[in-house]
Each structure stands twice: as structure tokens, then as C-alpha cells.
Design an enzyme around this catalytic site. Structure first.
Site, PDB file in Angstrom:
ATOM      1  N   THR A   1      -5.070  -7.764  10.788  1.00 40.33           N
ATOM      2  CA  THR A   1      -5.322  -6.526  10.031  1.00 40.33           C
ATOM      3  C   THR A   1      -4.601  -5.314  10.618  1.00 40.33           C
ATOM      4  OG1 THR A   1      -7.468  -7.327   9.273  1.00 40.33           O
ATOM      5  CG2 THR A   1      -7.132  -4.947   9.236  1.00 40.33           C
TER       6      THR A   1
ATOM      7  N   ASN B   1      -1.399  -0.302   7.317  1.00 42.25           N
ATOM      8  CA  ASN B   1      -0.891  -1.640   7.634  1.00 42.25           C
ATOM      9  C   ASN B   1      -0.104  -2.251   6.477  1.00 42.25           C
ATOM     10  OD1 ASN B   1      -2.959  -2.150   5.928  1.00 42.25           O
ATOM     11  ND2 ASN B   1      -4.177  -3.372   7.338  1.00 42.25           N
TER      12      ASN B   1
ATOM     13  N   ARG C   1       2.968  -7.136   8.887  1.00 39.33           N
ATOM     14  CA  ARG C   1       2.324  -6.027   9.615  1.00 39.33           C
ATOM     15  C   ARG C   1       2.852  -5.944  11.041  1.00 39.33           C
ATOM     16  NH1 ARG C   1      -3.725  -7.634   7.442  1.00 39.33           N
ATOM     17  NH2 ARG C   1      -3.794  -6.301   5.590  1.00 39.33           N
TER      18      ARG C   1
ATOM     19  N   HIS D   1      -1.970  -5.495   1.456  1.00 36.47           N
ATOM     20  CA  HIS D   1      -3.259  -6.161   1.256  1.00 36.47           C
ATOM     21  C   HIS D   1      -2.978  -7.581   0.781  1.00 36.47           C
ATOM     22  CE1 HIS D   1      -7.275  -7.144  -0.245  1.00 36.47           C
ATOM     23  NE2 HIS D   1      -6.648  -7.636  -1.297  1.00 36.47           N
TER      24      HIS D   1
ATOM     25  N   TYR E   1     -12.609  -2.422  -2.927  1.00 41.21           N
ATOM     26  CA  TYR E   1     -13.096  -2.413  -1.545  1.00 41.21           C
ATOM     27  C   TYR E   1     -14.621  -2.319  -1.460  1.00 41.21           C
ATOM     28  CZ  TYR E   1      -8.374  -2.022   0.492  1.00 41.21           C
ATOM     29  OH  TYR E   1      -7.088  -2.266   0.907  1.00 41.21           O
TER      30      TYR E   1
ATOM     31  N   PHE F   1     -14.640   3.607   8.334  1.00 46.12           N
ATOM     32  CA  PHE F   1     -13.288   3.913   7.865  1.00 46.12           C
ATOM     33  C   PHE F   1     -13.171   3.911   6.339  1.00 46.12           C
ATOM     34  CE2 PHE F   1     -13.542  -0.663   8.707  1.00 46.12           C
ATOM     35  CZ  PHE F   1     -13.106  -1.215   7.494  1.00 46.12           C
TER      36      PHE F   1
ATOM     37  N   ARG G   1      -1.933 -14.584   3.737  1.00 47.36           N
ATOM     38  CA  ARG G   1      -2.657 -13.953   4.857  1.00 47.36           C
ATOM     39  C   ARG G   1      -1.898 -14.155   6.169  1.00 47.36           C
ATOM     40  NH1 ARG G   1      -7.024 -10.379   4.223  1.00 47.36           N
ATOM     41  NH2 ARG G   1      -7.974 -11.180   6.126  1.00 47.36           N
TER      42      ARG G   1
ATOM     43  N   GLU H   1      -9.656 -10.646  -7.558  1.00 51.96           N
ATOM     44  CA  GLU H   1      -8.771  -9.487  -7.398  1.00 51.96           C
ATOM     45  C   GLU H   1      -7.596  -9.516  -8.371  1.00 51.96           C
ATOM     46  OE1 GLU H   1      -7.826  -9.388  -3.221  1.00 51.96           O
ATOM     47  OE2 GLU H   1      -9.854  -8.755  -2.669  1.00 51.96           O
TER      48      GLU H   1
ATOM     49  N   LYS I   1       0.832  -1.201   0.000  1.00 56.25           N
ATOM     50  CA  LYS I   1       0.000   0.000   0.000  1.00 56.25           C
ATOM     51  C   LYS I   1       0.875   1.263   0.000  1.00 56.25           C
ATOM     52  CE  LYS I   1      -3.962  -2.141   2.393  1.00 56.25           C
ATOM     53  NZ  LYS I   1      -4.701  -2.163   3.690  1.00 56.25           N
TER      54      LYS I   1
HETATM   55  P1  IDP Z   1      -7.635  -6.955   5.687  1.00 60.13           P
HETATM   56  O1  IDP Z   1      -6.810  -5.956   4.887  1.00 60.13           O
HETATM   57  O2  IDP Z   1      -6.825  -7.555   6.803  1.00 60.13           O
HETATM   58  O3  IDP Z   1      -8.329  -7.977   4.838  1.00 60.13           O
HETATM   59  P2  IDP Z   1     -10.214  -5.626   5.951  1.00 60.13           P
HETATM   60  O4  IDP Z   1     -11.155  -5.790   7.086  1.00 60.13           O
HETATM   61  O5  IDP Z   1     -10.575  -6.235   4.637  1.00 60.13           O
HETATM   62  O6  IDP Z   1      -8.774  -6.106   6.446  1.00 60.13           O
HETATM   63  O7  IDP Z   1     -10.015  -4.049   5.763  1.00 60.13           O
HETATM   64  C1  IDP Z   1      -9.367  -3.540   4.607  1.00 60.13           C
HETATM   65  C2  IDP Z   1      -8.413  -2.442   5.027  1.00 60.13           C
HETATM   66  O8  IDP Z   1      -9.150  -1.363   5.587  1.00 60.13           O
HETATM   67  C3  IDP Z   1      -7.431  -2.829   6.115  1.00 60.13           C
HETATM   68  O9  IDP Z   1      -6.298  -3.519   5.619  1.00 60.13           O
HETATM   69  C4  IDP Z   1      -7.069  -1.473   6.707  1.00 60.13           C
HETATM   70  O10 IDP Z   1      -6.118  -0.795   5.887  1.00 60.13           O
HETATM   71  C5  IDP Z   1      -8.385  -0.744   6.607  1.00 60.13           C
HETATM   72  N1  IDP Z   1      -9.150  -0.833   7.866  1.00 60.13           N
HETATM   73  C6  IDP Z   1      -9.903  -1.881   8.298  1.00 60.13           C
HETATM   74  N2  IDP Z   1     -10.472  -1.613   9.486  1.00 60.13           N
HETATM   75  C7  IDP Z   1     -10.078  -0.364   9.815  1.00 60.13           C
HETATM   76  C8  IDP Z   1     -10.342   0.481  10.944  1.00 60.13           C
HETATM   77  O11 IDP Z   1     -11.049   0.133  11.889  1.00 60.13           O
HETATM   78  N3  IDP Z   1      -9.721   1.699  10.926  1.00 60.13           N
HETATM   79  C9  IDP Z   1      -8.926   2.127   9.916  1.00 60.13           C
HETATM   80  N4  IDP Z   1      -8.674   1.359   8.834  1.00 60.13           N
HETATM   81  C10 IDP Z   1      -9.221   0.134   8.780  1.00 60.13           C
HETATM   82 MG    MG Z   2      -9.829  -7.716   3.406  1.00 58.11          MG
END
Ligand code: IDP
Ligand code: MG
Length: 158
Positions: free
Chosen positions: A91, A112, A102, A115, A49, A57, A85, A126, A9
């Protein structure tokens, strides 16, 4: 064959961690089939997304992912979605275990660094969303026989 999308990212590109993050996957033995640096359009970000639209968020996430270049990678191989993963970690960088990407490099929830597709179906969708067919390379890797078929190999006879 199973495929997964990995993104470094904007925070990973800005923090000059691209090489180290790619190295993790190379060292693990994953087979890279696509790789590019790119600017992310709003349309691509929103499609990618779409399942998160409505989350508090979400606007910040779209702004973040379109704010600077990302590095997109596609990997192919048995079990590659789950392996990636696991390597990314939880996350939020604040919660991710040390030893994961991460966990080692992020102390943020949103920033983080990476992805990774969350299921085999997401991986297929994707990779097709982020890469044109001609950007993906099917190649014979000599290493594959040593990475994936170890259970078939007899230990050396004494
Ligand atoms: P993932 O990337 O681990 O699959 P997802 O729930 O799909 O997690 O969320 C996508 C992205 O959205 C996360 O990687 C993170 O960058 C962002 N994100 C998710 N939850 C939050 C939050 O509570 N606050 C800020 N950013 C978030
Ligand atoms: Mg995700």
C-alpha cells in the site's frame, strides 16, 4: 469471469504517469475491458471507500481522490485480481518493493498512484460501481490464446 478495477489516482494523472502505468498492464498481457478519464464525485468516493470510513486517514483520502481526475480501468481474466495487486505492490510507496508500480514511482503513504481491487468479490463490486454495463466491452482478443493457455501448448518437436 474474474474482473478487477484499477484506478490511476489523481497523483498519477497529475504526474503524467498514466501511459506508463497502463503500459505495465498491457505488457503483462492483461485484457482491458473498460477505460476512462473521469472526475470522481464525493458520493462515488464514499461508496468506493465505505469500508475505510472511520479510519483517521479517511477524510484526507476522500479529499485526495476527488481532487483531480482519475483514470479508471477494468480488466478481466483468470487470476487478474491477485496479479494486479502484486503489480501495484504494498500500500505505501515507501514500503513497496522496487519493480512494482508503487515501489517504482511513489514515496508516499497516501499518494500511492493506484488502486486495485483486493478480492474477487471486491473486483466484481467495484467494476460494477465505476463502469456502466455499456462502457464495458466484451471482445475477442487473438492474444488470449498466447497469454493464458501456455500450459496447454506442446513444446516444438525436435
Ligand atoms: P490499498 O489501496 O493497498 O488496498 P487500503 O488499506 O485499502 O490500501 O487503503 C486505501 C487507500 O487509502 C490507500 O491506497 C492509500 O491511498 C490510503 N491510505 C491507507 N492507509 C493510509 C495511511 O495510513 N495514511 C494515508 N493514506 C492511507
Ligand atoms: Mg484497499
Amino acid at each position: 469471469m474474474e474482473r478487477t478495477l484499477v484506478l490511476v489516482k489523481p497523483d498519477g494523472v497529475q504526474r503524467a504517469l498514466v501511459g506508463r502505468i497502463i503500459a505495465r498492464f498491457e505488457e503483462k498481457g492483461l485484457r482491458l475491458i473498460g477505460l476512462k478519464l473521469m472526475a470522481v464525485s464525493r458520493a462515488l468516493a464514499e461508496t468506493h471507500y465505505k469500508d475505510l470510513a472511520g479510519k483517521p486517514f479517511y477524510p484526507g483520502l476522500i479529499k485526495f481522490i476527488t481532487s483531480a481526475p482519475v483514470v479508471a480501468m477494468a480488466f478481466e481474466g483468470p487470476g487478474v485480481v491477485a496479479v494486479v495487486r502484486k503489480m501495484l505492490g504494498a500500500t505505501f510507496g515507501t514500503a513497496a518493493e522496487p519493480g512494482t508500480i508503487r515501489g517504482d514511482f511513489s514515496t508516499s503513504r497516501g499518494l500511492n498512484l493506484t488502486h486495485g481491487s483486493d478480492s474477487v468479490e471486491s473486483g466484481a463490486r467495484e467494476v460494477a460501481l465505476w463502469f456502466k454495463t455499456e462502457e464495458l466491452v466484451a471482445w475477442e482478443r487473438t492474444l488470449d490464446g498466447w497469454v493464458y493457455n501456455t500450459e496447454d501448448r506442446e513444446p516444438p518437436k525436435k
